[in-house]
Design a protein around this motif. Structure first.
Motif, PDB file in Angstrom:
ATOM      1  N   GLN A  18      96.334  30.655   3.856  1.00 56.28           N
ATOM      2  CA  GLN A  18      95.361  31.671   3.464  1.00 56.28           C
ATOM      3  C   GLN A  18      95.635  32.177   2.043  1.00 56.28           C
ATOM      4  O   GLN A  18      94.703  32.380   1.273  1.00 56.28           O
ATOM      5  N   HIS A  19      96.887  32.368   1.707  1.00 58.66           N
ATOM      6  CA  HIS A  19      97.225  32.832   0.356  1.00 58.66           C
ATOM      7  C   HIS A  19      96.874  31.774  -0.687  1.00 58.66           C
ATOM      8  O   HIS A  19      96.343  32.110  -1.752  1.00 58.66           O
ATOM      9  N   ALA A  20      97.165  30.506  -0.386  1.00 58.49           N
ATOM     10  CA  ALA A  20      96.822  29.429  -1.319  1.00 58.49           C
ATOM     11  C   ALA A  20      95.307  29.356  -1.507  1.00 58.49           C
ATOM     12  O   ALA A  20      94.820  29.238  -2.633  1.00 58.49           O
ATOM     13  N   TYR A  21      94.568  29.450  -0.408  1.00 56.75           N
ATOM     14  CA  TYR A  21      93.105  29.412  -0.483  1.00 56.75           C
ATOM     15  C   TYR A  21      92.586  30.543  -1.371  1.00 56.75           C
ATOM     16  O   TYR A  21      91.768  30.319  -2.267  1.00 56.75           O
ATOM     17  N   GLY A  22      93.072  31.750  -1.145  1.00 61.14           N
ATOM     18  CA  GLY A  22      92.627  32.896  -1.939  1.00 61.14           C
ATOM     19  C   GLY A  22      92.981  32.752  -3.410  1.00 61.14           C
ATOM     20  O   GLY A  22      92.173  33.057  -4.291  1.00 61.14           O
ATOM     21  N   TYR A  23      94.177  32.266  -3.690  1.00 66.52           N
ATOM     22  CA  TYR A  23      94.617  32.079  -5.074  1.00 66.52           C
ATOM     23  C   TYR A  23      93.747  31.044  -5.780  1.00 66.52           C
ATOM     24  O   TYR A  23      93.241  31.286  -6.872  1.00 66.52           O
ATOM     25  N   TYR A  24      93.585  29.874  -5.143  1.00 65.81           N
ATOM     26  CA  TYR A  24      92.783  28.812  -5.758  1.00 65.81           C
ATOM     27  C   TYR A  24      91.338  29.253  -5.958  1.00 65.81           C
ATOM     28  O   TYR A  24      90.727  28.959  -6.987  1.00 65.81           O
ATOM     29  N   CYS A  28      89.237  29.733  -9.502  1.00 62.43           N
ATOM     30  CA  CYS A  28      88.193  28.702  -9.608  1.00 62.43           C
ATOM     31  C   CYS A  28      88.786  27.294  -9.653  1.00 62.43           C
ATOM     32  O   CYS A  28      88.271  26.411 -10.355  1.00 62.43           O
ATOM     33  N   LEU A  29      89.828  27.076  -8.900  1.00 68.39           N
ATOM     34  CA  LEU A  29      90.449  25.754  -8.791  1.00 68.39           C
ATOM     35  C   LEU A  29      89.892  25.083  -7.536  1.00 68.39           C
ATOM     36  O   LEU A  29      90.551  24.956  -6.509  1.00 68.39           O
ATOM     37  N   TYR A  30      88.638  24.652  -7.634  1.00 66.88           N
ATOM     38  CA  TYR A  30      87.919  24.188  -6.463  1.00 66.88           C
ATOM     39  C   TYR A  30      88.437  22.872  -5.902  1.00 66.88           C
ATOM     40  O   TYR A  30      88.378  22.653  -4.696  1.00 66.88           O
ATOM     41  N   LYS A  31      88.935  21.994  -6.732  1.00 68.84           N
ATOM     42  CA  LYS A  31      89.523  20.749  -6.217  1.00 68.84           C
ATOM     43  C   LYS A  31      90.699  21.075  -5.315  1.00 68.84           C
ATOM     44  O   LYS A  31      90.864  20.481  -4.244  1.00 68.84           O
TER      45      LYS A  31
END
Length: 81
Positions: A18-24, A28-31
């Motif tokens: 969840q933290h990685a998802y929120g950070y990316y 705007c690191l959509y890949k």
């Protein structure tokens, strides 16, 4: 006791995801967001369901979000106040 350890490890893994998802997403690191999904994953957004990592999720984040924000390609999108 080992069941409790397994539950704690699973909880921590979910929290890290969840933290990685929120950070990316924030950067705007959509890949990288797409890479977090399983091959058969799906995303629910704005009333739509995007099924499958390559066809659905990638279409939402890369073809959709990154085209809406030109700055997203560099990971430097900023919202104006």
């Amino acid at each position: 006791m080992s069941n409790q350890i397994g539950i704690l490890e699973d909880t921590n893994a979910i929290r890290k995801l969840q933290h990685a998802y929120g950070y990316y997403l924030d950067k705007c690191l959509y890949k990288e967001v797409v890479d977090l999904f399983a091959d058969d994953g799906e995303a629910h957004f704005n009333g739509g369901i995007y099924k499958g990592k390559d066809k659905g999720v990638r279409r939402l984040y890369i073809d959709g979000f990154s085209k809406d924000l030109p700055e997203a390609k560099t990971g430097r999108a900023r919202l104006s106040a």
